[in-house]
Design a protein around this motif. Structure first.
Motif, PDB file in Angstrom:
ATOM      1  N   ARG A  36      -5.320   7.214 -16.161  1.00 14.58           N
ATOM      2  CA  ARG A  36      -6.463   6.414 -15.702  1.00 14.58           C
ATOM      3  C   ARG A  36      -7.083   6.996 -14.426  1.00 14.58           C
ATOM      4  O   ARG A  36      -7.936   6.368 -13.809  1.00 14.58           O
ATOM      5  N   GLY A  37      -6.607   8.143 -13.989  1.00 14.39           N
ATOM      6  CA  GLY A  37      -7.136   8.762 -12.781  1.00 14.39           C
ATOM      7  C   GLY A  37      -6.575   8.170 -11.507  1.00 14.39           C
ATOM      8  O   GLY A  37      -7.142   8.342 -10.433  1.00 14.39           O
ATOM      9  N   LEU A  38      -5.451   7.456 -11.623  1.00 16.50           N
ATOM     10  CA  LEU A  38      -4.821   6.840 -10.455  1.00 16.50           C
ATOM     11  C   LEU A  38      -3.486   7.513 -10.188  1.00 16.50           C
ATOM     12  O   LEU A  38      -2.957   8.232 -11.039  1.00 16.50           O
ATOM     13  N   GLY A  87      -7.695   9.066  -5.824  1.00 13.14           N
ATOM     14  CA  GLY A  87      -7.963  10.195  -4.941  1.00 13.14           C
ATOM     15  C   GLY A  87      -7.095  10.069  -3.701  1.00 13.14           C
ATOM     16  O   GLY A  87      -5.886   9.927  -3.783  1.00 13.14           O
ATOM     17  N   GLU A  88      -7.723  10.064  -2.541  1.00 12.15           N
ATOM     18  CA  GLU A  88      -6.988   9.896  -1.278  1.00 12.15           C
ATOM     19  C   GLU A  88      -7.068   8.464  -0.754  1.00 12.15           C
ATOM     20  O   GLU A  88      -6.560   8.162   0.315  1.00 12.15           O
ATOM     21  N   LYS A  89      -7.727   7.592  -1.492  1.00 10.87           N
ATOM     22  CA  LYS A  89      -7.945   6.214  -1.044  1.00 10.87           C
ATOM     23  C   LYS A  89      -6.926   5.273  -1.684  1.00 10.87           C
ATOM     24  O   LYS A  89      -6.729   5.283  -2.893  1.00 10.87           O
ATOM     25  N   VAL A  90      -6.272   4.459  -0.856  1.00 12.77           N
ATOM     26  CA  VAL A  90      -5.349   3.436  -1.358  1.00 12.77           C
ATOM     27  C   VAL A  90      -6.194   2.255  -1.833  1.00 12.77           C
ATOM     28  O   VAL A  90      -6.946   1.678  -1.056  1.00 12.77           O
ATOM     29  N   ILE A  91      -6.054   1.907  -3.127  1.00 11.90           N
ATOM     30  CA  ILE A  91      -6.861   0.801  -3.646  1.00 11.90           C
ATOM     31  C   ILE A  91      -6.050  -0.487  -3.790  1.00 11.90           C
ATOM     32  O   ILE A  91      -6.618  -1.563  -3.919  1.00 11.90           O
ATOM     33  N   HIS A  92      -4.717  -0.369  -3.777  1.00 10.80           N
ATOM     34  CA  HIS A  92      -3.893  -1.573  -3.909  1.00 10.80           C
ATOM     35  C   HIS A  92      -2.473  -1.278  -3.415  1.00 10.80           C
ATOM     36  O   HIS A  92      -1.978  -0.168  -3.595  1.00 10.80           O
ATOM     37  N   VAL A  93      -1.850  -2.268  -2.795  1.00 11.71           N
ATOM     38  CA  VAL A  93      -0.467  -2.141  -2.320  1.00 11.71           C
ATOM     39  C   VAL A  93       0.338  -3.299  -2.901  1.00 11.71           C
ATOM     40  O   VAL A  93      -0.086  -4.451  -2.840  1.00 11.71           O
ATOM     41  N   ILE A  94       1.496  -2.974  -3.472  1.00  7.46           N
ATOM     42  CA  ILE A  94       2.422  -3.993  -3.957  1.00  7.46           C
ATOM     43  C   ILE A  94       3.722  -3.808  -3.184  1.00  7.46           C
ATOM     44  O   ILE A  94       4.328  -2.739  -3.245  1.00  7.46           O
ATOM     45  N   HIS A  95       4.105  -4.842  -2.435  1.00  3.64           N
ATOM     46  CA  HIS A  95       5.275  -4.724  -1.562  1.00  3.64           C
ATOM     47  C   HIS A  95       6.086  -6.012  -1.649  1.00  3.64           C
ATOM     48  O   HIS A  95       5.613  -7.065  -1.247  1.00  3.64           O
ATOM     49  N   HIS A  96       7.277  -5.926  -2.202  1.00  4.15           N
ATOM     50  CA  HIS A  96       8.136  -7.098  -2.346  1.00  4.15           C
ATOM     51  C   HIS A  96       9.305  -7.025  -1.370  1.00  4.15           C
ATOM     52  O   HIS A  96       9.897  -5.964  -1.189  1.00  4.15           O
ATOM     53  N   VAL A  97       9.630  -8.153  -0.777  1.00  5.31           N
ATOM     54  CA  VAL A  97      10.812  -8.285   0.065  1.00  5.31           C
ATOM     55  C   VAL A  97      11.577  -9.505  -0.439  1.00  5.31           C
ATOM     56  O   VAL A  97      11.005 -10.571  -0.631  1.00  5.31           O
ATOM     57  N   VAL A  98      12.869  -9.326  -0.684  1.00  3.50           N
ATOM     58  CA  VAL A  98      13.725 -10.407  -1.176  1.00  3.50           C
ATOM     59  C   VAL A  98      14.508 -10.952   0.010  1.00  3.50           C
ATOM     60  O   VAL A  98      15.252 -10.224   0.648  1.00  3.50           O
ATOM     61  N   HIS A  99      14.323 -12.231   0.291  1.00  2.00           N
ATOM     62  CA  HIS A  99      14.984 -12.850   1.443  1.00  2.00           C
ATOM     63  C   HIS A  99      16.233 -13.617   1.010  1.00  2.00           C
ATOM     64  O   HIS A  99      16.261 -14.228  -0.046  1.00  2.00           O
ATOM     65  N   LYS A 100      17.250 -13.584   1.837  1.00  2.00           N
ATOM     66  CA  LYS A 100      18.420 -14.473   1.755  1.00  2.00           C
ATOM     67  C   LYS A 100      19.287 -14.319   0.510  1.00  2.00           C
ATOM     68  O   LYS A 100      20.017 -15.227   0.156  1.00  2.00           O
ATOM     69  N   ALA A 144       7.246  -0.166  -0.895  1.00  2.00           N
ATOM     70  CA  ALA A 144       5.904  -0.500  -1.355  1.00  2.00           C
ATOM     71  C   ALA A 144       5.450   0.522  -2.388  1.00  2.00           C
ATOM     72  O   ALA A 144       5.811   1.694  -2.330  1.00  2.00           O
ATOM     73  N   TYR A 145       4.684   0.036  -3.334  1.00  2.00           N
ATOM     74  CA  TYR A 145       4.013   0.905  -4.297  1.00  2.00           C
ATOM     75  C   TYR A 145       2.544   0.956  -3.899  1.00  2.00           C
ATOM     76  O   TYR A 145       1.868  -0.069  -3.856  1.00  2.00           O
ATOM     77  N   LEU A 146       2.075   2.150  -3.559  1.00  2.00           N
ATOM     78  CA  LEU A 146       0.671   2.344  -3.206  1.00  2.00           C
ATOM     79  C   LEU A 146      -0.030   2.893  -4.440  1.00  2.00           C
ATOM     80  O   LEU A 146       0.390   3.908  -5.001  1.00  2.00           O
ATOM     81  N   ILE A 147      -1.071   2.222  -4.871  1.00  6.57           N
ATOM     82  CA  ILE A 147      -1.847   2.711  -6.011  1.00  6.57           C
ATOM     83  C   ILE A 147      -3.096   3.353  -5.424  1.00  6.57           C
ATOM     84  O   ILE A 147      -3.869   2.702  -4.720  1.00  6.57           O
ATOM     85  N   MET A 148      -3.245   4.642  -5.694  1.00  2.94           N
ATOM     86  CA  MET A 148      -4.277   5.427  -5.038  1.00  2.94           C
ATOM     87  C   MET A 148      -5.271   5.984  -6.051  1.00  2.94           C
ATOM     88  O   MET A 148      -4.913   6.310  -7.174  1.00  2.94           O
TER      89      MET A 148
END
Length: 83
Positions: free
Chosen positions: A21-23, A45-58, A39-43
């Motif tokens: 898909r060109g990403l 070209g050189e531009k970050v278009i979306h960030v998915i970052h999960h943290v599991v607490h406790k 974190a998963y950075l979806i880019m």
């Protein structure tokens, strides 16, 4: 907990789908000692278009947590592919 082999295979398949898909998907290192999965950075070209970052607490990180993250990444790619 590290990713299982099945989840790692799925992650690689998702990366291939993204490149069609060109990403590009870049994964940053997390720190599992406090539940940071990284974190998963979806880019595009050189531009970050979306960030998915999960943290599991406790509680300890489980395979289901990794699956949830990959579900989010794959879901975003499906939406991004329709733009």
């Amino acid at each position: 907990m590290t990713m299982t082999m099945a989840l790692k295979t799925r992650e690689n398949r998702i990366r291939r789908q993204a490149s069609r898909r060109g990403l590009r998907i870049v994964k940053t290192r997390g720190d599992l000692s406090w539940g940071d999965l990284g974190a998963y950075l979806i880019m595009e070209g050189e531009k970050v278009i979306h960030v998915i970052h999960h943290v599991v607490h406790k509680r300890k990180v489980t395979a289901a947590d990794w699956k949830d993250v990959l579900d989010d990444v794959e879901g975003f790619l499906l939406i991004a592919g329709r733009r």
